[in-house]
Write a protein that holds these residues in place. Structure first.
Motif, short mmCIF file in Angstrom:
data_model
loop_
_atom_site.label_atom_id
_atom_site.label_comp_id
_atom_site.label_asym_id
_atom_site.label_seq_id
_atom_site.Cartn_x
_atom_site.Cartn_y
_atom_site.Cartn_z
N UNK A 1 0.84 -1.21 0.00
CA UNK A 1 0.00 0.00 0.00
C UNK A 1 0.87 1.26 0.00
N UNK A 2 1.91 1.27 0.82
CA UNK A 2 2.83 2.41 0.88
C UNK A 2 3.57 2.57 -0.45
N UNK A 3 3.99 1.45 -1.03
CA UNK A 3 4.70 1.51 -2.32
C UNK A 3 3.80 2.09 -3.40
N UNK A 4 2.53 1.70 -3.41
CA UNK A 4 1.60 2.22 -4.41
C UNK A 4 1.36 3.71 -4.21
N UNK A 5 1.32 4.13 -2.95
CA UNK A 5 1.18 5.57 -2.68
C UNK A 5 2.42 6.31 -3.17
N UNK A 6 3.60 5.72 -2.95
CA UNK A 6 4.84 6.34 -3.44
C UNK A 6 4.82 6.43 -4.96
N UNK A 7 4.43 5.35 -5.62
CA UNK A 7 4.38 5.35 -7.09
C UNK A 7 3.38 6.39 -7.60
N UNK A 8 2.29 6.52 -6.89
CA UNK A 8 1.29 7.52 -7.28
C UNK A 8 1.88 8.93 -7.27
N UNK A 9 2.73 9.23 -6.30
CA UNK A 9 3.37 10.55 -6.25
C UNK A 9 4.35 10.71 -7.40
N UNK A 10 5.02 9.61 -7.81
CA UNK A 10 5.94 9.68 -8.94
C UNK A 10 5.20 10.05 -10.22
N UNK A 11 3.95 9.58 -10.34
CA UNK A 11 3.15 9.87 -11.52
C UNK A 11 2.40 11.19 -11.39
N UNK A 12 2.46 11.82 -10.23
CA UNK A 12 1.75 13.07 -9.94
C UNK A 12 0.26 12.91 -10.15
N UNK A 13 -0.29 11.79 -9.61
CA UNK A 13 -1.74 11.53 -9.76
C UNK A 13 -2.46 12.10 -8.57
#
Length: 180
Positions: free
Chosen positions: A168-180
């Motif tokens: 869950x934390x990794x997906x939140x991190x990835x979401x910030x990388x995509x600026x979603x």
């Protein structure tokens, strides 16, 4: 008192589902709903509508599990096709949707279901490198190699709750990388 089975092979899961096992269906939902929801959201681009379609998709899976043929592909691929088709049907019901939009959404989902990690994920692997190692390995196992969260936790010999939290934390991190 019966105990819930905490792990199924794909063959055991399909057999149990075909016998209308409530426990197997709960296992299926717990382990695959997040991925199926992602496919639906990719097509509909609306979480509220996706939640409605998600309910319909799992009802269809429950009712049509007898039609699933393992010789034609994996259970997950079969479920993705049901989700994709239900999402497209929902788009077609909406009055203001152009067919080009549907074709574009279908193309995006087709890329997901026909996914070839070795050649198509060079950029995604670069983003994964930004994650902490303990999160990166879990995302790789679950989303790129197709393991369930439970299987990944077992492989890494960590508690399931820890695995879920890290994912869950990794997906939140990835979401910030995509600026979603």
């Amino acid at each position: 008192m019966t105990t819930l089975k905490t792990k199924y092979s794909e063959e055991e899961l399909v057999t149990s589902l075909k016998k209308n096992s409530k426990q197997a269906f709960e296992y299926l939902y717990d382990n695959y709903s997040a991925s199926i929801f992602g496919v639906i959201c990719k097509v509909l681009k609306n979480e509220e509508k996706a939640e409605d379609v998600m309910q319909d998709v799992f009802l269809k899976i429950w009712k049509k599990i007898g039609d699933y043929d393992p010789s034609k592909g994996r259970l997950f691929t079969w479920m993705v096709n049901i989700a994709r088709n239900a999402s497209i049907d929902q788009l077609r019901k909406e009055k203001n949707v152009w067919f080009d939009d549907i074709d574009q959404a279908v193309g995006q989902v087709d890329k997901i279901s026909n996914f070839q990690p070795q050649t198509n994920l060079i950029d995604l692997r670069g983003l994964l490198e930004k994650l902490k190692p303990e999160r990166k390995v879990l995302v790789d196992l679950v989303y790129l190699q197709g393991y369930t969260q439970e299987e990944a936790a077992e492989i890494l010999k960590i508690p399931l709750g820890t695995a879920k939290s890290r994912i869950r934390t990794a997906l939140q991190d990835l979401k910030t990388f995509f600026n979603i």
